[in-house]
Write an enzyme that holds these catalytic residues in place. Structure first.
Site, mmCIF file in Angstrom:
data_model
loop_
_atom_site.group_PDB
_atom_site.id
_atom_site.type_symbol
_atom_site.label_atom_id
_atom_site.label_comp_id
_atom_site.label_asym_id
_atom_site.label_seq_id
_atom_site.Cartn_x
_atom_site.Cartn_y
_atom_site.Cartn_z
ATOM 1 C CB SER A 71 -17.709 -0.641 -6.508
ATOM 2 O OG SER A 71 -18.867 0.119 -5.916
ATOM 3 C CD GLU A 111 -15.957 11.133 6.936
ATOM 4 O OE1 GLU A 111 -14.887 11.095 6.180
ATOM 5 O OE2 GLU A 111 -16.544 12.063 7.277
ATOM 6 N NE ARG A 151 -25.518 1.090 -5.871
ATOM 7 C CZ ARG A 151 -25.028 2.050 -6.161
ATOM 8 N NH1 ARG A 151 -23.885 2.653 -5.326
ATOM 9 N NH2 ARG A 151 -24.993 2.721 -7.188
ATOM 10 C CG ASN A 201 -23.089 0.942 0.734
ATOM 11 O OD1 ASN A 201 -22.470 1.955 0.337
ATOM 12 N ND2 ASN A 201 -24.251 0.949 0.204
ATOM 13 C CE1 TYR A 227 -14.624 3.558 -6.217
ATOM 14 C CE2 TYR A 227 -16.908 3.107 -6.020
ATOM 15 C CZ TYR A 227 -15.631 2.715 -5.753
ATOM 16 O OH TYR A 227 -15.379 1.681 -4.741
ATOM 17 C CG ASP A 271 -2.286 1.005 1.060
ATOM 18 O OD1 ASP A 271 -1.995 2.054 0.883
ATOM 19 O OD2 ASP A 271 -3.236 0.606 1.013
ATOM 20 N N GLY A 281 -13.452 6.664 -1.375
ATOM 21 C CA GLY A 281 -14.008 7.321 -0.499
ATOM 22 C C GLY A 281 -15.431 7.180 -0.363
#
Ligand code: NAD
Length: 320
Positions: free
Chosen positions: A118, A191, A282, A178, A149, A32, A76
């Site tokens: 995602s 966050e 969603r 999520n 994104y 990372d 993010g």
């Protein structure tokens, strides 16, 4: 002992994955830009560097790798992804990482590679009704994600699948919905909703908390331990995906705030303010992954959020 490599190991999901892989007795190389913020990584090697750099990526992905987990991304919560202000960086940084990782993993004969996509790649037109969103895997096309994104995730899914088709790269793809839990960002702009709401409820003095939008928008939230189970199970299966890895417990953001208030034993009043909210509804649809590899979440929202709330309350105390 398997030799595993975790890219994005300084982040929320990556740092939890490293812990689990170590607990299970694997050799773990963690990579990372940064070390984990809230914990000391138990990885056998922690290599800090930039995966946008081809030479660096080539040096950390070695020949004898059994499992590679690609979680690194410029990412993010809604405040970072849905404002539009970071779109160029998000697309450029994450696409570069994935281009490098797909190519080098193929050249180095990585035995099994996991890619974290995602739910943001699902089309906006199926997510307009808060109470009836559609996110089954086969609803991805015609594509129309509501964020850049999401478009980058869709591009990278296709990139990894092209490497599978042309070069037999053994890729496994999950679309996370999520994910939340302890030791994730809870302040500072990156966050996501569960941590932000816990922080707001824990911090409020007069009972008032702010929520972006009307709060009628719905989501489902997956506890981190369930997510890690799904990642490892999919990586060790014979399936490719893309599969949803999420919870099917749909809740509005208003009700989510009240649930957290109940956990905190506090009365809250919600003040709705303008802010980025993403799609209206969603929710994960786990029909296909349950059938294919037998994965489903075990931890309900109230149990998981109780753990997150306790952790954030403590973080807040330590900060103050
Ligand atoms: P995170 O931001 O906590 O972790 C991502 C990590 O990638 C960070 O530690 C970051 O430093 C690292 N990184 C970014 N650019 C890098 C670079 N150039 N070189 C090396 N490292 C770099 O995010 P997370 O929540 O742990 O998410 C992990 C993955 O899962 C991401 O790909 C994300 O898009 C995906 N995802 C997460 C969620 C969620 O709810 N958390 C939902 C859908 C998809």
């Amino acid at each position: 002992m398997k030799k595993t490599i975790v890219l994005g190991a300084g982040g929320f999901i990556g740092s939890h994955l490293v812990k689990r892989l170590k607990l299970d007795g694997n050799y773990v190389v963690a990579v990372d830009l940064k070390l984990p913020e809230f914990t000391i990584s138990p990885a056998d090697e922690f290599i800090q560097g930039d995966l946008r750099d081809f030479q660096f990526t080539d040096s950390v992905i070695t020949e004898n790798c059994d499992e590679l987990y690609q979680l690194a991304a410029d990412m993010g919560g809604a405040g970072y992804v849905f404002t539009g202000g970071h779109d160029a960086d998000i697309m450029h940084n994450s696409a570069l990482i994935n281009l490098n990782v797909a190519k080098i993993s193929t050249q180095k004969n990585v035995k099994s590679i996991f890619y974290s996509s995602s739910a943001c790649m699902y089309p906006e037109y199926n997510q307009m009704d808060p109470n009836n969103p559609k996110c089954s895997e086969d609803s991805a096309y015609p594509a129309d994600p509501d964020s850049e994104y999401g478009w980058e995730k869709l591009f990278s899914e296709r990139l990894f699948l092209a490497f599978k088709k042309n070069y037999s790269l053994n890729v496994k793809i999950a679309r996370f919905h999520n994910v939340y839990g302890e030791e994730g960002a809870w302040d500072g702009g990156k966050e996501k909703a569960p941590a932000a709401l816990c922080r707001k409820v824990a911090a409020t003095k007069n009972g008032e908390i702010e929520i972006w939008g009307d709060g009628i928008q719905t989501r489902s939230f997956l506890y981190i331990d369930d997510c890690i189970d799904g990642i490892i199970k999919l990586t060790r299966s014979n399936e490719t995906g893309p599969f949803n890895i999420g919870s099917e417990e749909l809740i509005s953001i208003n009700d989510f705030a009240f649930l957290i208030a109940e956990i905190a034993k506090k009365e809250v009043k919600i003040k709705h303010i303008d802010g980025p909210t993403g799609v209206r509804g969603r929710c994960s649809d786990n029909t296909i992954i349950a059938k294919a590899i037998g994965w489903e979440p075990k931890i309900d929202l109230k149990t998981g959020v109780s753990k997150l709330y306790a952790w954030i309350e403590n973080e807040l105390k330590n900060t103050n």
